[in-house]
Scaffold this active site. Structure first.
Site, PDB file in Angstrom:
ATOM      1  N   ALA A 203      57.221 -46.310 -83.592  1.00 29.72           N
ATOM      2  CA  ALA A 203      57.788 -45.570 -82.450  1.00 29.72           C
ATOM      3  C   ALA A 203      57.216 -46.019 -81.112  1.00 29.72           C
ATOM      4  O   ALA A 203      57.915 -46.038 -80.097  1.00 29.72           O
ATOM      5  CB  ALA A 203      57.560 -44.068 -82.633  1.00 29.72           C
ATOM      6  N   CYS A 327      46.733 -57.521 -80.939  1.00 24.61           N
ATOM      7  CA  CYS A 327      45.804 -57.423 -82.072  1.00 24.61           C
ATOM      8  C   CYS A 327      45.029 -58.725 -82.234  1.00 24.61           C
ATOM      9  O   CYS A 327      44.077 -58.781 -82.987  1.00 24.61           O
ATOM     10  CB  CYS A 327      46.526 -57.063 -83.354  1.00 24.61           C
ATOM     11  SG  CYS A 327      47.943 -58.074 -83.669  1.00 24.61           S
TER      12      CYS A 327
HETATM   13  C1  LIG Z   1      56.309 -57.640 -85.031  1.00 25.91           C
HETATM   14  C2  LIG Z   1      55.222 -56.619 -85.168  1.00 25.91           C
HETATM   15  N1  LIG Z   1      54.991 -56.088 -86.390  1.00 25.91           N
HETATM   16  C3  LIG Z   1      54.026 -55.155 -86.564  1.00 25.91           C
HETATM   17  C4  LIG Z   1      53.246 -54.733 -85.497  1.00 25.91           C
HETATM   18  C5  LIG Z   1      52.179 -53.663 -85.752  1.00 25.91           C
HETATM   19  O1  LIG Z   1      52.589 -52.459 -85.134  1.00 25.91           O
HETATM   20  P1  LIG Z   1      51.601 -51.172 -85.364  1.00 25.91           P
HETATM   21  O2  LIG Z   1      52.318 -50.028 -84.682  1.00 25.91           O
HETATM   22  O3  LIG Z   1      50.298 -51.524 -84.695  1.00 25.91           O
HETATM   23  O4  LIG Z   1      51.448 -50.992 -86.835  1.00 25.91           O
HETATM   24  C6  LIG Z   1      53.452 -55.266 -84.211  1.00 25.91           C
HETATM   25  C7  LIG Z   1      52.582 -54.861 -83.046  1.00 25.91           C
HETATM   26  N2  LIG Z   1      52.356 -55.961 -82.156  1.00 25.91           N
HETATM   27  C8  LIG Z   1      51.576 -55.712 -80.970  1.00 25.91           C
HETATM   28  C9  LIG Z   1      50.165 -55.303 -81.328  1.00 25.91           C
HETATM   29  S1  LIG Z   1      49.425 -56.506 -82.339  1.00 25.91           S
HETATM   30  C10 LIG Z   1      51.596 -56.942 -80.038  1.00 25.91           C
HETATM   31  O5  LIG Z   1      50.849 -56.945 -79.046  1.00 25.91           O
HETATM   32  O6  LIG Z   1      52.394 -57.857 -80.317  1.00 25.91           O
HETATM   33  C11 LIG Z   1      54.470 -56.205 -84.047  1.00 25.91           C
HETATM   34  O7  LIG Z   1      54.738 -56.725 -82.833  1.00 25.91           O
END
Ligand SMILES: Cc1ncc(COP(=O)(O)O)c(CN[C@@H](CS)C(=O)O)c1O
Length: 400
Positions: A203, A327
């Protein structure tokens, strides 16, 4: 100092309408939906409406499932580990296909399974950072349990041929998962047109709250829960539902789809205005053709300037950008996406990512356009590796 947020692929501001929709579920309607008393039952209509907003947002059918979880990382782990337990440990498969540029929530889960003896194919990408659907077709074997390819890349914005890949998998009877985190709210996502078996999203990438995400599961696709415990989500994901988060995610999905035309017109125009200014700087190139990218993202390689130095200097000017995915921002390793597209080792450390949103203004873009060239010039003046005319940053030049 005015601060300008240009890192929306990392996370986004919660839309004020989303915040208003969530507020009652923190302070007035705070019951556990599994409770039989009125505090529990009174939250259920709002949860049902939020689920309907999610189903409509990706055009899922009532026979499909959408599991509410904490984030896309959990969703990606759930799919990949679930396939391991169902089809590999419990079946005759032993092979997973993915790409070299997936988010670590996919690649690291696959690397974990390799330690358990699973064979994983990490498909290489071309100089634009994408694969061709034939690459998947050619990699599938009779031992392939799952194909996992993202809908759009978080660092480059490049869009993958998920429709062709989904049909290729369907034709071979192989399950297909797509990580749609960077597609929701930026591109039309329709699971009737793109026959994925699993689709994951978060989200906070489309102006909803952090800590809540969704996992779409096509009717009939096998599902082994990652989290076991109470009878929540029909046993597919234990743990008390984040009611406020679900309500917020549903509202955010509704707004994201409702603003898609704006993303694909005004956000695209502002991104291109910024990108034109960046691409005009000598020895700076933008990765990937615009027509193959999400409307809000630009990844630029700036010869002679370390990415970390660039974003720290921008930060001092009040501009928030990133060297690639958040990340990986602590890592001083070469940007894996830049390395995967063939950028030389110097350039693989020079990436800067700008990612806009529907809240980005023309004034903010004009300010970044004014500041960025000065930052590049200042850092190049003190660079030990930059000599003007150092040649193209990598083989891909910006396209209209
Ligand atoms: C394609 C993709 N798949 C998974 C995630 C993880 O989302 P989470 O809500 O943290 O679980 C991300 C989150 N990418 C952020 C943080 S690493 C970026 O700076 O690109 C994403 O871009």
């Amino acid at each position: 100092m005015q601060r300008i947020y240009m890192d929306n692929n990392a996370t986004t501001i919660v839309d004020p309408e989303v915040f208003l929709a969530m507020e009652p579920f923190f302070v007035r309607m705070y019951g556990n939906p599994n409770s039989l008393h009125s505090f529990g039952s009174e939250v259920k209509p709002s949860m049902a409406m939020a689920m309907e907003q999610l189903y409509q947002g990706i055009n899922a059918s009532d026979d499909d499932d959408i599991v509410v979880n904490s984030c896309a990382t959990e969703g990606n782990n759930t799919v990949i580990m679930g396939i391991y337990f169902h089809s590999i440990l419990g079946g005759d498969k032993n092979h997973i296909i993915t790409t070299q540029v997936e988010h670590p929530a996919v690649t690291e889960t696959c690397r974990f399974l390799e330690k358990l003896g699973v064979e994983v194919t990490y498909l290489p990408v071309n100089e634009e950072g994408v694969i061709h659907s034939d690459d998947v077709k050619n990699a599938i074997t009779d031992r392939t349990a799952l194909v996992s390819v993202m809908w759009a890349n978080n660092e480059t914005g490049m869009i993958f041929p998920v429709k062709q890949i989904a049909y290729a998998c369907k034709n071979r009877g192989v399950l297909f998962h797509t990580d749609a985190v960077q597609a929701i709210g930026k591109l039309p996502v329709n699971v009737q047109e793109v026959p994925v078996d699993y689709l994951t999203f978060s989200a906070h990438k489309f102006h909803g709250p952090k800590g809540v995400g969704g996992l779409f599961i096509r009717e009939g696709a096998p599902m082994v829960p990652l989290l076991h415990g109470g009878e929540h989500m029909g046993g597919l994901r234990s743990g008390t539902i984040n009611v406020a988060g679900l309500v917020g995610m549903g509202k955010a999905m509704e707004l994201a789809v409702g603003n898609l035309d704006y993303e694909l017109s005004e956000v695209l125009r502002l991104r291109n205005k910024l990108e034109d200014a960046i691409a005009a700087i000598p020895d700076v190139l933008v990765v990937g053709k615009r027509i193959h990218r999400t409307p809000n993202t630009t990844l630029a390689s700036v010869r002679g300037v370390e990415g970390e130095a660039l974003i720290w200097d921008l930060n001092r000017q009040g501009i928030a950008a990133s060297t690639g995915s958040a990340c990986a921002s602590e890592s001083l390793e070469a940007n894996p996406v830049m390395a995967a597209i063939g950028a030389d080792k110097d350039l693989a450390h020079t990436g800067v990512r700008f990612s806009l949103s529907r809240f980005t203004t023309e004034e903010e873009i004009d300010h970044v356009i004014e500041i960025f060239p000065r930052v590049v010039e200042r850092l190049r003046d003190i660079s030990s590796t930059y000599a003007a005319g150092g040649g193209p940053a990598c083989s891909v030049s910006p396209e209209q």
